[in-house]
Design an enzyme around this catalytic site. Structure first.
Site, PDB file in Angstrom:
ATOM      1  N   GLU A  69       0.820  -1.212   0.000  1.00 26.51           N
ATOM      2  CA  GLU A  69       0.000   0.000   0.000  1.00 26.51           C
ATOM      3  C   GLU A  69       0.853   1.261   0.000  1.00 26.51           C
ATOM      4  OE1 GLU A  69      -2.994   0.170  -0.671  1.00 26.51           O
ATOM      5  OE2 GLU A  69      -3.667  -1.877  -0.332  1.00 26.51           O
ATOM      6  N   TYR A  89      -6.106   6.838   3.831  1.00 15.94           N
ATOM      7  CA  TYR A  89      -6.281   5.766   2.858  1.00 15.94           C
ATOM      8  C   TYR A  89      -5.593   4.479   3.293  1.00 15.94           C
ATOM      9  CZ  TYR A  89      -5.282   2.566  -0.768  1.00 15.94           C
ATOM     10  OH  TYR A  89      -5.145   1.386  -1.424  1.00 15.94           O
ATOM     11  N   CYS A 133     -12.972   1.192 -15.246  1.00 17.17           N
ATOM     12  CA  CYS A 133     -13.409   2.592 -15.152  1.00 17.17           C
ATOM     13  C   CYS A 133     -12.180   3.506 -15.143  1.00 17.17           C
ATOM     14  CB  CYS A 133     -14.248   2.791 -13.893  1.00 17.17           C
ATOM     15  SG  CYS A 133     -15.194   4.327 -13.872  1.00 17.17           S
ATOM     16  N   ASP A 190      -9.357   6.288  -2.688  1.00 18.37           N
ATOM     17  CA  ASP A 190      -8.156   6.641  -3.467  1.00 18.37           C
ATOM     18  C   ASP A 190      -8.605   7.219  -4.803  1.00 18.37           C
ATOM     19  OD1 ASP A 190      -9.092   4.452  -4.859  1.00 18.37           O
ATOM     20  OD2 ASP A 190      -7.081   3.775  -5.395  1.00 18.37           O
ATOM     21  N   TYR A 226       9.011   9.892  -4.614  1.00 23.85           N
ATOM     22  CA  TYR A 226       8.414  10.239  -3.319  1.00 23.85           C
ATOM     23  C   TYR A 226       9.164   9.545  -2.191  1.00 23.85           C
ATOM     24  CZ  TYR A 226       4.470  12.526  -5.600  1.00 23.85           C
ATOM     25  OH  TYR A 226       3.681  13.360  -6.335  1.00 23.85           O
TER      26      TYR A 226
END
Length: 366
Positions: A42, A125, A202, A143, A87
């Site tokens: 995650e 999250y 989607c 998310d 990051y």
DNA sequence: AAGCCGGGGAG
DNA sequence: CTCCCAGGCTT
């Protein structure tokens, strides 16, 4: 908020889980619900595509089989393994978090979202993801995928990157769990299902509505508004920076320094740098280099434009031999590293590329 | 509430 | 080129 049909709303969560069980990808962190693996995946997947994070997940679980092994590693080793994923505060917080869990919590993850969120690098999250997947807590994740699916399905125009949007969508996501027709609906499968649907069907552009299990009840699909949802507020422009790197060379060693300020690439290593808000002329630059590092031989190694999310970096790198170390040390932090040591240091992608160019060059005898 | 923090893939 | 990705932290 736009209106939607309640009868189709009711079966949303059930259809999502049914679809997920038949269509989920075979991913390594889905082999079991071990919180260590779920947490690792995650954190790695924050703002990162599955395909990009996957090889890093494999490397990490192989190198750090347990959270204790991760906790006892050096930060530079963790950052070096994270190199290229971006990051980097995620890696530093991951490491900090592992130390807390290993030493203060006996190696066991807190079992609730609320407790998980107190740990470094675990926000709303990630806390919900671990709590639902590993511990079965009935808490919905929100998310980028969830924003998009819910916005389209329920026809919600509130911008997903606004404060109101965060509230509206998290409430709506939680409602799907709380008001599901199936009281035993597994929260972890629902959460992963809606994200998987967002990732595979989607999608942001050209969604595969023909393959969607909830298209019949989808507001955007039925009103032909798929391309208009979700709504997002415009972002600020990119800051432009001109980074002129000076790569001091001494025999087989290169002078590097660790970035410690709150700027890009914190914790990673690069070279002495002269920064400017605008372009510097070659002559002026050369002059500046010589005045700061002694009057050695200066040569252009390469120049590139490097794009970050918020910044556009114009980078040029000059190699310099015959430096005056006293002068260099007076103007820049850092020390000499042998080629072997340099390879071990965690570095930004651009720096790694520049070093590869240099090492290739000298291996060919210049 | 807004800004900052990487790198890469898709269109 | 633009957009955005299994977001979180700092100011």
């Amino acid at each position: 908020m736009l209106k939607y049909h309640k009868e189709t709303q009711k079966n949303f969560s059930v259809r999502i889980v049914r679809w997920y069980r038949l269509n989920s990808r075979n991913l390594p962190w889905r082999e079991n619900n071990d919180p260590y693996r779920v947490w690792l995946s995650e954190v790695m997947l924050q703002q990162t595509r599955v395909e990009q994070g996957l090889p890093y997940f494999q490397k990490f679980v192989k190198k750090f089989e347990t959270i204790f092994k991760l906790a006892s590693a050096q930060e530079d080793v963790v950052l070096r393994l994270w190199q290229g994923l971006g990051y980097y505060s995620r890696a530093r917080n991951l490491h900090r978090c592992s130390k807390i869990i290993a030493t203060e919590l006996n190696g066991e993850f807190p079992a609730s979202a609320k407790a998980l969120q107190r740990l470094p690098g675990i926000g709303e999250y990630t806390a919900a993801a671990i709590a639902s997947i590993s511990f079965g807590e009935k808490v919905a994740v929100v998310d980028g995928n969830v924003f998009r699916v819910l916005s389209r399905y329920f026809g919600i125009e509130v911008p997903i990157n606004s404060s109101e949007g965060k509230k509206v969508f998290s409430t709506l996501a939680q409602q799907q769990l709380n008001e599901s027709p199936d009281p035993k609906l597994p929260p972890g499968e629902y959460n992963q299902g809606i994200m998987e649907l967002g990732a595979l069907v989607c999608t942001p552009r050209s969604p595969r509505c023909a393959d969607c299990p909830v298209s019949a009840g989808c507001f955007a699909y039925n009103k032909n508004l798929i391309e208009d949802l979700p709504v997002k507020l415009a972002k600020a422009g990119k800051r432009e920076r001109y980074l002129y790197y000076l790569m001091p060379i001494q025999g087989k060693s290169v002078w590097m320094k660790k970035r410690s300020q709150s700027d890009i690439w914190k914790g990673l290593y690069d070279f002495p740098c002269i920064e400017s808000d605008s372009e510097l002329k070659a002559a002026a630059l050369k002059q500046k280099c010589k005045s700061m590092a002694g009057h050695g031989e200066v040569a252009l190694l390469g120049s590139v434009t490097h794009l970050l999310t918020h910044q556009k970096l114009f980078i040029a790198c000059l190699t310099m031999t015959g430096v005056n170390e006293v002068s260099l040390k007076k103007n820049f932090e850092g020390k000499w590293y042998t080629q072997k040591e340099v390879v071990r240091l965690p570095k930004p992608k651009v720096i790694d590329d520049l070093l590869k160019i240099y090492f290739k060059k000298i291996s060919q005898g210049k």
